[in-house]
Write a protein that holds these residues in place. Structure first.
Motif, PDB file in Angstrom:
ATOM      1  N   ILE A 163      -1.487  -7.568 -10.936  1.00  0.00           N
ATOM      2  CA  ILE A 163      -0.973  -8.640  -9.821  1.00  0.00           C
ATOM      3  C   ILE A 163      -1.961  -8.542  -8.622  1.00  0.00           C
ATOM      4  N   THR A 164      -2.414  -9.778  -8.239  1.00  0.00           N
ATOM      5  CA  THR A 164      -3.315  -9.887  -6.988  1.00  0.00           C
ATOM      6  C   THR A 164      -2.530 -10.342  -5.600  1.00  0.00           C
ATOM      7  N   TRP A 165      -1.169 -11.048  -5.858  1.00  0.00           N
ATOM      8  CA  TRP A 165      -0.707 -11.549  -4.803  1.00  0.00           C
ATOM      9  C   TRP A 165      -0.031 -10.595  -3.969  1.00  0.00           C
ATOM     10  N   LYS A 166      -0.101 -10.576  -2.692  1.00  0.00           N
ATOM     11  CA  LYS A 166       0.373  -9.392  -1.537  1.00  0.00           C
ATOM     12  C   LYS A 166       1.277 -10.128  -0.869  1.00  0.00           C
ATOM     13  N   ARG A 167       2.150  -9.410   0.043  1.00  0.00           N
ATOM     14  CA  ARG A 167       3.099  -9.878   0.887  1.00  0.00           C
ATOM     15  C   ARG A 167       2.330  -9.995   2.256  1.00  0.00           C
ATOM     16  N   VAL A 168       2.862 -10.687   3.255  1.00  0.00           N
ATOM     17  CA  VAL A 168       2.032 -10.581   4.505  1.00  0.00           C
ATOM     18  C   VAL A 168       3.333 -10.499   5.763  1.00  0.00           C
ATOM     19  N   VAL A 169       2.485 -10.243   6.885  1.00  0.00           N
ATOM     20  CA  VAL A 169       3.334 -10.440   8.143  1.00  0.00           C
ATOM     21  C   VAL A 169       2.355 -10.639   9.012  1.00  0.00           C
ATOM     22  N   ASP A 170       3.002 -11.050  10.195  1.00  0.00           N
ATOM     23  CA  ASP A 170       1.934 -11.655  11.324  1.00  0.00           C
ATOM     24  C   ASP A 170       1.984 -10.466  12.210  1.00  0.00           C
ATOM     25  N   MET A 171       1.462  -9.520  11.760  1.00  0.00           N
ATOM     26  CA  MET A 171       1.327  -8.291  12.876  1.00  0.00           C
ATOM     27  C   MET A 171       0.332  -7.239  12.417  1.00  0.00           C
ATOM     28  N   ASN A 172      -0.360  -6.404  13.208  1.00  0.00           N
ATOM     29  CA  ASN A 172      -1.290  -5.396  12.964  1.00  0.00           C
ATOM     30  C   ASN A 172      -0.542  -4.212  12.643  1.00  0.00           C
ATOM     31  N   ASP A 173      -0.336  -3.908  11.278  1.00  0.00           N
ATOM     32  CA  ASP A 173       0.592  -2.709  10.748  1.00  0.00           C
ATOM     33  C   ASP A 173      -0.184  -1.984   9.642  1.00  0.00           C
ATOM     34  N   ARG A 174      -1.153  -1.105   9.966  1.00  0.00           N
ATOM     35  CA  ARG A 174      -1.968  -0.267   9.134  1.00  0.00           C
ATOM     36  C   ARG A 174      -1.000   0.270   7.952  1.00  0.00           C
ATOM     37  N   GLN A 175       0.254   0.592   8.256  1.00  0.00           N
ATOM     38  CA  GLN A 175       1.146   1.448   7.354  1.00  0.00           C
ATOM     39  C   GLN A 175       1.366   0.719   6.121  1.00  0.00           C
ATOM     40  N   LEU A 176       1.149  -0.683   6.437  1.00  0.00           N
ATOM     41  CA  LEU A 176       1.729  -1.496   5.268  1.00  0.00           C
ATOM     42  C   LEU A 176       0.598  -1.803   4.316  1.00  0.00           C
ATOM     43  N   ARG A 177      -0.637  -1.314   4.708  1.00  0.00           N
ATOM     44  CA  ARG A 177      -1.859  -1.791   3.819  1.00  0.00           C
ATOM     45  C   ARG A 177      -1.683  -1.299   2.179  1.00  0.00           C
ATOM     46  N   GLN A 178      -1.356  -0.227   2.016  1.00  0.00           N
ATOM     47  CA  GLN A 178      -1.019   0.349   0.739  1.00  0.00           C
ATOM     48  C   GLN A 178       0.556   0.851   0.465  1.00  0.00           C
ATOM     49  N   ILE A 179       1.184   0.405  -0.285  1.00  0.00           N
ATOM     50  CA  ILE A 179       2.688   0.974  -0.286  1.00  0.00           C
ATOM     51  C   ILE A 179       3.024   0.916  -1.822  1.00  0.00           C
ATOM     52  N   VAL A 180       4.253   1.455  -1.911  1.00  0.00           N
ATOM     53  CA  VAL A 180       4.801   1.578  -3.345  1.00  0.00           C
ATOM     54  C   VAL A 180       6.134   0.752  -3.162  1.00  0.00           C
ATOM     55  N   SER A 181       6.188  -0.169  -3.743  1.00  0.00           N
ATOM     56  CA  SER A 181       7.606  -0.868  -3.919  1.00  0.00           C
ATOM     57  C   SER A 181       8.385  -1.052  -4.832  1.00  0.00           C
ATOM     58  N   GLY A 182       9.649  -1.304  -5.128  1.00  0.00           N
ATOM     59  CA  GLY A 182      10.475  -1.310  -6.069  1.00  0.00           C
ATOM     60  C   GLY A 182      11.237  -0.077  -6.562  1.00  0.00           C
ATOM     61  N   LEU A 183      11.117   0.920  -5.741  1.00  0.00           N
ATOM     62  CA  LEU A 183      11.834   2.354  -6.163  1.00  0.00           C
ATOM     63  C   LEU A 183      13.114   1.919  -6.150  1.00  0.00           C
ATOM     64  N   GLY A 184      14.043   2.740  -6.803  1.00  0.00           N
ATOM     65  CA  GLY A 184      15.305   2.625  -6.726  1.00  0.00           C
ATOM     66  C   GLY A 184      15.848   2.558  -8.039  1.00  0.00           C
TER      67      GLY A 184
END
Length: 558
Positions: A163-184
């Protein structure tokens, strides 16, 4: 006397009603959609006679390699447009929209400065007409649809590791560069590594800025690659059956925004890709619309000429069939002295030796414009109070030796009046005959194109591809993407991929660590050095200086 801030100068200005600005360039009330009293969307699909009109002159504003000392490219662009208007030329300035990330981060606003600004500067810097929010929503709809497709059975046989597509937000937020999603729970999706980019790095931003019209936009959206299947075949947005929904989200965002300068010169502001991670130019629709409505269109490309101007020519000019009639290279004595090895704290002191050393940076950018791209150039010296007579004379002597025109630019302090000399000289050189040439030919291989950019534009030895990048180059060639132009993601501070190598370094290689195809935009992104598509906030972000008073006046935005 205390010098007024940019926002204080803007607050003293009385904007003209937007319908008057529209009328000054021949737009009827039914051809715009007002957003309040001082902003409007230009309804380009209703401009029936636009294609029949002749194009005006296109003036591209670029700069030397940026430094913390500042160059003032947007200020010069706005001031030049006001200067051209001052000498009787029907002019539009066409710029990019600021991103909220840098506005609240290190850079601050991006609406010009001093007495050379586009207004309303607060609106332009903060949300504007919602274009970036529409792009964010469209980008994240793609992400949601992709994950939902996999959750609902994965009929396209998508390889979850590809998967190459990433989500975006119009803000500088280094915490979101690498995450794990879909937990639960199972109903919450599937766990995978994920990440965010800043909105301006979204391929949808590039697609919007390179599309010719809604039909072209939808075709480009459909071609965007989101992942690969188990056989290594690209999976596109078209296969997710959401192209129509994306177009609905972008129906207003595709229309250019009309505002004005402090001196009532019409300004079209549309799109905002960064030039260090994307192609760094405002939209093709905006530029072409401005060229039909005005005798002179002043536009800028992001960062130095090795980034924004190179991509304007090698990508935007190629795709859109337009080319600059003249190119302005903005420099400051302060920045040139930094390129000569002087610390920022010492820039107020005269130092002709450092200035001589720093002129090597300007010379390389100038050679690229005149020889690599075969376009007439003029040097604009954006003036600062600390500039001395000896330093100014040194630059003028350098320009004389190079056979290039130079003009002092004081739009910051004097608005259009301080830009008349530059405007008059631009009009003259824009009449010179020139046939645009490129840094590389599209028929070349991916690696040869990268080598050509490094050698012909950066002044280096060539491109070194990591093992990963070499594999990707082979894969992209097998998939038929090798004939696309290249969009190099590189530090803006140096010709090299090392931000600390100022001036005009030689003998270096550019290391390409990854190649990513933007099939909808129509180029291959080459990631170099430690360049990132999601910035972080600095130690003291600009956001800490901003506030709004009881009367609704914003303060601290610069």
């Amino acid at each position: 006397m205390t010098q007024l801030t940019d926002i204080e100068i803007a607050h003293q200005n009385q904007t003209a009603p937007i319908h008057e600005i529209a009328a000054s360039i021949g737009l009827a009330p039914e051809e715009i959609s007002p957003y309040g009293h001082d902003k409007a969307k230009i309804l380009v699909n209703q401009l029936a006679n636009l294609k029949k009109q002749e194009n005006g002159k296109l003036i591209l504003v670029t700069a030397i390699s940026p430094t913390p000392a500042g160059e003032g490219k947007t200020t010069t662009s706005v001031g030049l447009a006001d200067g051209l208007k001052k000498i009787g030329k029907k002019t539009i300035v066409a710029l990019r929209e600021p991103s909220l990330g840098p506005v609240f981060g290190m850079k601050g606003g991006a609406a010009g400065g001093g007495h050379a600004q586009v207004v309303p500067m607060e609106d332009i810097n903060l949300h504007f007409t919602g274009d970036f929010h529409a792009i964010s929503a469209a980008n994240n709809l793609v992400a949601a649809a992709l994950d939902n497709h996999i959750h609902q059975g994965n009929l396209l046989d998508i390889d979850l590791r590809s998967i190459t597509w990433k989500r975006v937000v119009d803000m500088n937020d280094r915490q979101l560069r690498q995450i794990v999603s879909g937990l639960g729970a199972k109903s919450d999706g599937f766990a995978r590594e994920d990440g965010f980019q800043i909105t301006v790095a979204s391929e949808i931003m590039a697609v919007l800025c390179l599309a010719e019209d809604m039909t072209d936009l939808k075709e480009r959206l459909g071609r965007m690659i989101v992942a690969y299947n188990q056989e290594g075949t690209p999976v596109t947005v078209k296969q997710l059956n959401i192209v129509g929904a994306l177009a609905v989200l972008l129906k207003d965002a595709i229309q250019p925004n009309l505002v004005q300068t402090l001196e009532k010169t019409p300004a079209i502001i549309h799109g905002g890709p960064f030039a260090n991670i994307a192609h760094g130019c405002n939209s093709v629709i905006a530029t072409k619309t401005a060229m039909k409505l005005a005798d002179y269109t002043v536009t800028e490309a992001g960062f130095g000429a090795d980034l924004g101007a190179e991509k304007f020519i090698d990508i935007k000019s190629r795709m859109a069939g337009i080319e600059p009639d003249a190119i302005v290279i903005v420099a400051t004595i302060r920045a040139l002295k930094m390129h000569g090895g002087i610390d920022k704290a010492d820039l107020v002191n005269e130092n002709t030796e450092a200035l001589k050393e720093g002129l090597a940076n300007l010379e390389r950018h100038l050679n690229n414009i005149q020889h690599t791209f075969n376009k007439p150039a003029i040097i604009a010296i954006n003036q600062f109070a600390s500039d001395t007579k000896n330093e100014i004379q040194l630059i003028e002597s350098f320009c004389q030796d190079q056979g290039v025109e130079v003009a002092l630019a004081d739009g910051f302090n004097r608005g259009g009046q301080g830009m008349v000399e530059l405007a008059e000289k631009v009009v003259v050189i824009a009449e010179q005959e020139s046939a645009l040439t490129y840094a590389y030919e599209l028929e070349m291989s991916i690696t040869d194109k990268l080598d050509a950019i490094v050698k012909n534009v950066y002044g280096g030895q060539g491109a070194h591809l990591t093992a990963k990048a070499r594999r990707q180059a082979r894969q992209l060639t097998e998939l038929g993407f090798d004939q696309l132009p290249i969009c190099v993601a590189k530090t803006q501070y140096s010709f090299s991929d090392d931000a600390k190598q100022l001036g005009a370094p030689t003998g270096f290689d550019i290391t390409v660590r990854e190649l990513v195809v933007s099939a909808g935009a129509g180029f291959i992104v080459a990631l170099t050095g430690n360049i990132m598509t999601m910035p972080g906030l600095p130690k003291v972000p600009a956001a800490q200086s901003m506030d709004i008073d009881d009367d609704g006046q914003i303060v601290g935005l610069s």
